[in-house]
Design a protein around this motif. Structure first.
Motif, PDB file in Angstrom:
ATOM      1  N   TYR A   5       0.867  -1.176   0.000  1.00  0.00           N
ATOM      2  CA  TYR A   5       0.000   0.000   0.000  1.00  0.00           C
ATOM      3  C   TYR A   5       0.900   1.222   0.000  1.00  0.00           C
ATOM      4  N   THR A  32     -10.196   2.757   5.442  1.00  0.00           N
ATOM      5  CA  THR A  32      -8.733   2.850   5.578  1.00  0.00           C
ATOM      6  C   THR A  32      -8.062   1.550   6.006  1.00  0.00           C
ATOM      7  N   THR A  33      -8.853   0.545   6.393  1.00  0.00           N
ATOM      8  CA  THR A  33      -8.255  -0.738   6.783  1.00  0.00           C
ATOM      9  C   THR A  33      -8.980  -1.893   6.087  1.00  0.00           C
ATOM     10  N   ILE A  34      -8.268  -3.003   5.930  1.00  0.00           N
ATOM     11  CA  ILE A  34      -8.877  -4.181   5.315  1.00  0.00           C
ATOM     12  C   ILE A  34      -9.968  -4.751   6.227  1.00  0.00           C
ATOM     13  N   VAL A  83      -6.830  -2.732  -2.410  1.00  0.00           N
ATOM     14  CA  VAL A  83      -5.918  -1.983  -1.547  1.00  0.00           C
ATOM     15  C   VAL A  83      -5.067  -1.072  -2.425  1.00  0.00           C
ATOM     16  N   VAL A  89      -9.692   0.143   0.000  1.00  0.00           N
ATOM     17  CA  VAL A  89      -8.913   0.477   1.188  1.00  0.00           C
ATOM     18  C   VAL A  89      -7.910   1.499   0.681  1.00  0.00           C
ATOM     19  N   LYS A 122      -0.522  -2.996   4.126  1.00  0.00           N
ATOM     20  CA  LYS A 122      -1.706  -3.224   4.952  1.00  0.00           C
ATOM     21  C   LYS A 122      -1.727  -4.714   5.286  1.00  0.00           C
ATOM     22  N   CYS A 163     -15.356   2.993   0.702  1.00  0.00           N
ATOM     23  CA  CYS A 163     -13.946   3.382   0.812  1.00  0.00           C
ATOM     24  C   CYS A 163     -13.602   3.577   2.271  1.00  0.00           C
ATOM     25  N   GLU A 221     -12.055  -3.103   8.111  1.00  0.00           N
ATOM     26  CA  GLU A 221     -13.287  -2.343   7.870  1.00  0.00           C
ATOM     27  C   GLU A 221     -13.946  -2.787   6.568  1.00  0.00           C
ATOM     28  N   ALA A 222     -13.122  -3.030   5.561  1.00  0.00           N
ATOM     29  CA  ALA A 222     -13.655  -3.478   4.282  1.00  0.00           C
ATOM     30  C   ALA A 222     -14.303  -4.853   4.404  1.00  0.00           C
TER      31      ALA A 222
END
Length: 429
Positions: free
Chosen positions: A10, A394-396, A321, A376, A15, A392, A398-399
């Motif tokens: 990333y 900021t972390t995998i 990512v 991400v 990440k 969208c 969360e995705a």
């Protein structure tokens, strides 16, 4: 259930994500080929230059006092130009070509202009101090010379900086390309050093069903590019130097010689390195562009989206990512998505009038017809939504929470940490 931690590049960092090992059905990486040792790189460059494919060596072609223009990749491509350019300059000095008879043109295509510092970073400060460097700005109409039209109607307008020299040396690296078949080769000139109208007319073939990853024969975009360069090449001396790198940006092999024959020979090896068999399509694909500069912006990360689309099931999901430190990367791409708001509307408008930048809106949203893409990224979430991404964060992790309603609690997963390079190959292929 055994968890395993995976890293995905990333930007300049990584990440991480912990996943149950039994859910990961494939980790798609380039095949393991022994890279050329650093201490042997210079000798391998010289070996390739002095033993070219399909054409005579430079010492039979270059005369003392000749003039030379090098074409180098811009900052959106990893090319290791700083390794081979000093060797080239010294070799040409040996053949009687002084530094003040050489220049470098950066093949921007429709990308933004490079700064002097970016140019120096690309080719190395030593080279930057020795020879003048120029951007090929596709919008500067006065900078281009006309060489007629291809049989498909593309006007061949090539940067004049390539027209006033005895030798043009095309450099760069080769990977799969989502509609032109492969990068490298003729692309250094067309679209790299072509005018906007040339690029626009050539790139409209991306909407044709015959284009695709790894396709050259019968690919109207590739064949149009080759024909355009052939028109420019009449009466000129062209010489190719293309390398194949691994995901760590190490040299695997180098190819030099005729700008078509040597390139096609290199493409055979690219298939071996970057084509990766997978057992089946997965419910979820987690893919990284491979870090900077491949994830410099949303415009560039689209190539990774195409590769991931092959690996995901229809109706599954993709987590992409990509840092995107320079945002969307193209205002026209951004505006087209915002204004039209759907894939169907984009297709309709482009078929009526093809516009560069807007074509990227088509390329991005076409992938989303198979599965939603969740980012991400550092991209503004509002902009990501306007570009039609499903989310969208900021972390995998969360995705993963966002995709659970789509793929379930225990999805089959394919990981693609080198997603801009690797092309998944399904069993039927």
């Amino acid at each position: 259930m055994t968890l395993k931690t995976y890293e995905l590049p990333y930007g300049d960092t990584v990440k991480t994500v912990a996943l149950p090992e039994d859910e990961v059905i494939a980790e798609v990486r380039t095949k393991s080929f022994t890279p050329i040792p650093k201490e042997a790189v210079k000798s391998k460059i010289l070996e390739a230059i002095r033993n070219p494919i399909g054409i005579g060596p430079l010492d039979e072609r270059v005369k003392p006092g000749d003039t030379v223009c090098f074409i180098c990749n811009d900052l959106t491509r990893v090319a290791n130009s700083f390794d081979f350019m000093p060797v080239f300059l010294d070799e040409l000095n040996r053949l009687g070509v002084p530094d003040d008879h050489m220049k470098i043109v950066f093949s921007l295509g429709a990308h933004r202009k490079m700064t002097r510092d970016e140019m120096a970073e690309a080719v190395g400060e030593e080279v930057a101090a020795r020879v003048p460097m120029f951007n090929s700005d596709c919008y500067a109409d006065q900078d281009f010379e006309y060489f007629g039209q291809t049989t498909r109607g593309t006007p061949v307008l090539i940067n004049k900086l390539l027209c006033d020299v005895d030798h043009v040396i095309l450099t760069g690296t080769i990977v799969f390309h989502y509609f032109a078949g492969f990068g490298g080769g003729r692309k250094a000139i067309l679209p790299g050093c072509a005018a906007m109208e040339t690029i626009r007319m050539n790139h409209q073939w991306m909407m044709d069903d015959r284009v695709g990853l790894g396709i050259t024969t019968g690919n109207p975009c590739y064949e149009d590019q080759v024909e355009g360069v052939e028109r420019f090449a009449k009466g000129r001396d062209l010489f190719l130097f293309n390398a194949v790198l691994n995901a760590k940006h190490e040299f695997l092999r180098m190819y030099a010689g005729h700008w078509v024959k040597a390139h096609l020979e290199a493409c055979k090896f690219v298939r071996e390195v970057y084509g990766v068999p997978i057992p089946r399509e997965a419910d979820l694909v987690i893919v990284s562009c491979g870090g900077y500069p491949k994830d410099i912006n949303a415009y560039q990360m689209q190539k990774t989206m195409d590769n991931a689309r092959i690996a995901v099931k229809k109706g599954g999901a993709v987590i992409l990512v990509a840092e995107c430190r320079e945002g969307s990367g193209n205002q026209k791409f951004e505006d087209t998505c915002r204004r039209l708001g759907s894939y169907d509307a984009i297709v309709k408008e482009l078929k009526e009038h093809f516009v560069m930048g807007a074509n990227k809106a088509f390329a991005v949203t076409r992938n989303m017809q198979k599965a939603p893409y969740f980012l991400v990224s550092s991209l503004d979430p509002k902009l990501a939504k306007e570009l039609m991404f499903a989310g969208c964060v900021t972390t995998i992790e969360e995705a993963l929470a966002l995709v659970r309603p789509i793929v379930g609690e225990h999805p089959s997963v394919i990981l693609m940490p080198e997603g801009s390079l690797t092309v998944p190959l399904l069993p039927e292929n």
